[in-house]
Design a protein around this motif. Structure first.
Motif, PDB file in Angstrom:
ATOM      1  N   VAL A 193       0.873  -1.178   0.000  1.00  0.00           N
ATOM      2  CA  VAL A 193       0.000   0.000   0.000  1.00  0.00           C
ATOM      3  C   VAL A 193       0.907   1.224   0.000  1.00  0.00           C
ATOM      4  O   VAL A 193       1.739   1.392   0.898  1.00  0.00           O
ATOM      5  CB  VAL A 193      -0.935   0.008   1.223  1.00  0.00           C
ATOM      6  CG1 VAL A 193      -1.764   1.293   1.251  1.00  0.00           C
ATOM      7  CG2 VAL A 193      -1.848  -1.204   1.189  1.00  0.00           C
ATOM      8  N   VAL A 194       0.777   2.039  -1.039  1.00  0.00           N
ATOM      9  CA  VAL A 194       1.596   3.255  -1.138  1.00  0.00           C
ATOM     10  C   VAL A 194       0.666   4.467  -1.152  1.00  0.00           C
ATOM     11  O   VAL A 194      -0.476   4.387  -1.585  1.00  0.00           O
ATOM     12  CB  VAL A 194       2.484   3.242  -2.403  1.00  0.00           C
ATOM     13  CG1 VAL A 194       3.385   2.013  -2.405  1.00  0.00           C
ATOM     14  CG2 VAL A 194       1.663   3.280  -3.685  1.00  0.00           C
ATOM     15  N   GLY A 195       1.155   5.560  -0.639  1.00  0.00           N
ATOM     16  CA  GLY A 195       0.326   6.766  -0.570  1.00  0.00           C
ATOM     17  C   GLY A 195       0.992   7.802   0.300  1.00  0.00           C
ATOM     18  O   GLY A 195       2.043   7.550   0.904  1.00  0.00           O
ATOM     19  N   SER A 196       0.357   8.931   0.382  1.00  0.00           N
ATOM     20  CA  SER A 196       0.920  10.089   1.072  1.00  0.00           C
ATOM     21  C   SER A 196       1.337   9.788   2.517  1.00  0.00           C
ATOM     22  O   SER A 196       0.617   9.134   3.262  1.00  0.00           O
ATOM     23  CB  SER A 196      -0.124  11.200   1.093  1.00  0.00           C
ATOM     24  OG  SER A 196       0.333  12.263   1.880  1.00  0.00           O
ATOM     25  N   GLY A 197       2.494  10.318   2.908  1.00  0.00           N
ATOM     26  CA  GLY A 197       2.940  10.228   4.294  1.00  0.00           C
ATOM     27  C   GLY A 197       2.357  11.347   5.151  1.00  0.00           C
ATOM     28  O   GLY A 197       2.606  11.395   6.351  1.00  0.00           O
ATOM     29  N   SER A 198       1.584  12.217   4.543  1.00  0.00           N
ATOM     30  CA  SER A 198       1.025  13.347   5.299  1.00  0.00           C
ATOM     31  C   SER A 198      -0.205  12.913   6.083  1.00  0.00           C
ATOM     32  O   SER A 198      -0.658  11.769   5.985  1.00  0.00           O
ATOM     33  CB  SER A 198       0.647  14.485   4.350  1.00  0.00           C
ATOM     34  OG  SER A 198      -0.548  14.148   3.683  1.00  0.00           O
ATOM     35  N   ILE A 218      -1.430  -1.353  -4.205  1.00  0.00           N
ATOM     36  CA  ILE A 218      -2.583  -0.457  -4.083  1.00  0.00           C
ATOM     37  C   ILE A 218      -2.055   0.954  -3.840  1.00  0.00           C
ATOM     38  O   ILE A 218      -1.270   1.178  -2.908  1.00  0.00           O
ATOM     39  CB  ILE A 218      -3.506  -0.883  -2.921  1.00  0.00           C
ATOM     40  CG1 ILE A 218      -4.192  -2.214  -3.268  1.00  0.00           C
ATOM     41  CG2 ILE A 218      -4.540   0.201  -2.620  1.00  0.00           C
ATOM     42  CD1 ILE A 218      -5.127  -2.725  -2.197  1.00  0.00           C
ATOM     43  N   ALA A 219      -2.474   1.893  -4.702  1.00  0.00           N
ATOM     44  CA  ALA A 219      -2.012   3.277  -4.568  1.00  0.00           C
ATOM     45  C   ALA A 219      -3.136   4.164  -4.079  1.00  0.00           C
ATOM     46  O   ALA A 219      -4.202   4.234  -4.699  1.00  0.00           O
ATOM     47  CB  ALA A 219      -1.485   3.784  -5.904  1.00  0.00           C
ATOM     48  N   LEU A 220      -2.899   4.827  -2.972  1.00  0.00           N
ATOM     49  CA  LEU A 220      -3.796   5.859  -2.486  1.00  0.00           C
ATOM     50  C   LEU A 220      -3.266   7.196  -2.982  1.00  0.00           C
ATOM     51  O   LEU A 220      -2.122   7.278  -3.427  1.00  0.00           O
ATOM     52  CB  LEU A 220      -3.832   5.812  -0.957  1.00  0.00           C
ATOM     53  CG  LEU A 220      -4.432   4.503  -0.442  1.00  0.00           C
ATOM     54  CD1 LEU A 220      -3.975   4.223   0.976  1.00  0.00           C
ATOM     55  CD2 LEU A 220      -5.955   4.580  -0.507  1.00  0.00           C
ATOM     56  N   PRO A 221      -4.071   8.238  -2.924  1.00  0.00           N
ATOM     57  CA  PRO A 221      -3.556   9.537  -3.350  1.00  0.00           C
ATOM     58  C   PRO A 221      -2.273   9.897  -2.596  1.00  0.00           C
ATOM     59  O   PRO A 221      -2.126   9.573  -1.409  1.00  0.00           O
ATOM     60  CB  PRO A 221      -4.703  10.497  -2.975  1.00  0.00           C
ATOM     61  CG  PRO A 221      -5.932   9.642  -3.085  1.00  0.00           C
ATOM     62  CD  PRO A 221      -5.492   8.296  -2.569  1.00  0.00           C
TER      63      PRO A 221
END
Lengths: 154, 154, 154, 154
Positions: free
Chosen positions: D6-11, D97-100
């Protein structure tokens, strides 16, 4: 020395290679060092252009074999790290010029932006839509002029 | 071009730096490219020696900052990969010259042997006992002569 | 969780594999996670030992193929980075147990020492002479006991 | 075991974290292992979701400190390789899986496509326009169902 990475398709697209060659020539004219992935396609054409003008070239290879570098590479960096070599290509550059390419090129653009480096897209649009932070400049000559006018060489 | 890696202590040991400088000079005399870790100590002294003789130097840095390279490095490879850059130093070399050093140097010697590359230990014994596969040659001059006589430059 | 790396020969030496298996069993008994290079020889034997005791195993592979992991690996890390994966094996460990091996194993010992991690050599002498910073403990049982008695699990 | 990155913003975007948490829960329900970058934001929320359902989590860290992993990470991979860890996150996954997210996320998507892995974009559009090869599925539940229905677990 100023080090400029040129990233782009490894395939044999004639138009992209012609653009890459001109980019390589221009970088060498300004005394810049060409950094690339060391293999064929845009990487080879850019290195060929740089050598035509007596410039220096550095190729950062994904594999284990120094002999896989194209014949225009002066200094060979053998990483044996596969796709992780894309990170090194970009990290070793003061600025990045992106020619049209596929997902490998896109990864290098994205990594450069993540590192806060400017990316100049040369020669028409990339296969993806506009990515924030990438500056489009049509002509290789203008693109390299922009880089060296930007104060990158203090 | 033949690329020779020089590995050794990053500390300021005077004797090691003097050996490193002489190794760098000799590599440049034969037209070889000096590859090193790009930082201080033996790396800096070897690069200084190479530049005295007009040779070319490549520094493969562990960190993210090109400015951390010593001033004798012509071509800077910025890896941001910490200790993994030791792998690249060794992989990018046709042969490896090891000066006395600590565990970082030992890791580079071991990696070179694992990759099937010859390692020449220069300037007296390493702090570890004899490691199979490492050839000891006392003088920098003789060590570099051995390398270039070995047929490495076809 | 406490993560213990086991490094050693990838070859099929029976005695080394027997030691590795016992090391794996002991790590699992203490609830530690076994970290290794994921391939055969000592790596496979250690992972087999850990699974016999219901422990968890993580294999950090040099290549691109998850299927190259031995069948006792629960969690597969695919690096595609060749020898640079040795750095990750060692960095991911709270302590390192070294079984007899070749230059690959030596590189992992040296990298661990460079990172300031303790290395425990198990099962008799390594093929190299004594390296400063490596603690020799003959029995797998005693070695793993030493690690978990050392306060590594706060 | 099936490993899903799962990849996506660290913010700390609330909406993205909520999506990530649901993705994590779903992966765990199917018995998948959650692979992520190990830090905050989407990575932490996904790991939290997985742990709520008793799943296993693996965090692949860019830095040198195992303690930088979020508290829902079971198995910590310490790379010390900065952005190159993105390559390992993606290589270790059966599907991504890519999140924004920002350019870091884009680099992981591009690397996955370069490696021939399928990327599922969850929860509405990414900040970039459509990238060829990425499949958009709005709901986390549907996305994870799609993955496990795809025959990934033979």
């Amino acid at each position: 020395m100023v080090q400029i990475a040129v990233v782009g398709s490894g395939s044999n697209d004639k138009e992209i290679k012609s653009l890459a060659q001109e980019v390589g020539r221009e970088i060498a004219k300004y005394g810049g060092v060409l950094v690339c992935g060391g293999l064929g396609g845009a990487m080879e054409a850019a290195a060929m252009g740089a050598k035509e003008m007596g410039g220096a070239t550095m190729g950062i290879l994904p594999g284990d074999d120094a002999k896989s570098a194209n014949k225009y590479i002066d200094f060979v960096v053998v990483t044996g790290m596969g796709h992780a070599r894309n990170v090194i290509v970009v990290k070793s550059a003061d600025m990045v010029i992106a020619l049209p390419g596929g997902p490998g090129t896109l990864s290098e653009i994205a990594l450069a932006l993540k590192m806060g480096k400017q990316v100049i897209s040369v020669g028409g649009f990339l296969p993806w839509e506009k990515i924030e932070g990438v500056k489009f400049i049509k002509s290789p000559k203008e693109a390299v002029k922009y880089i060296f006018d930007s104060g990158i060489c203090k």
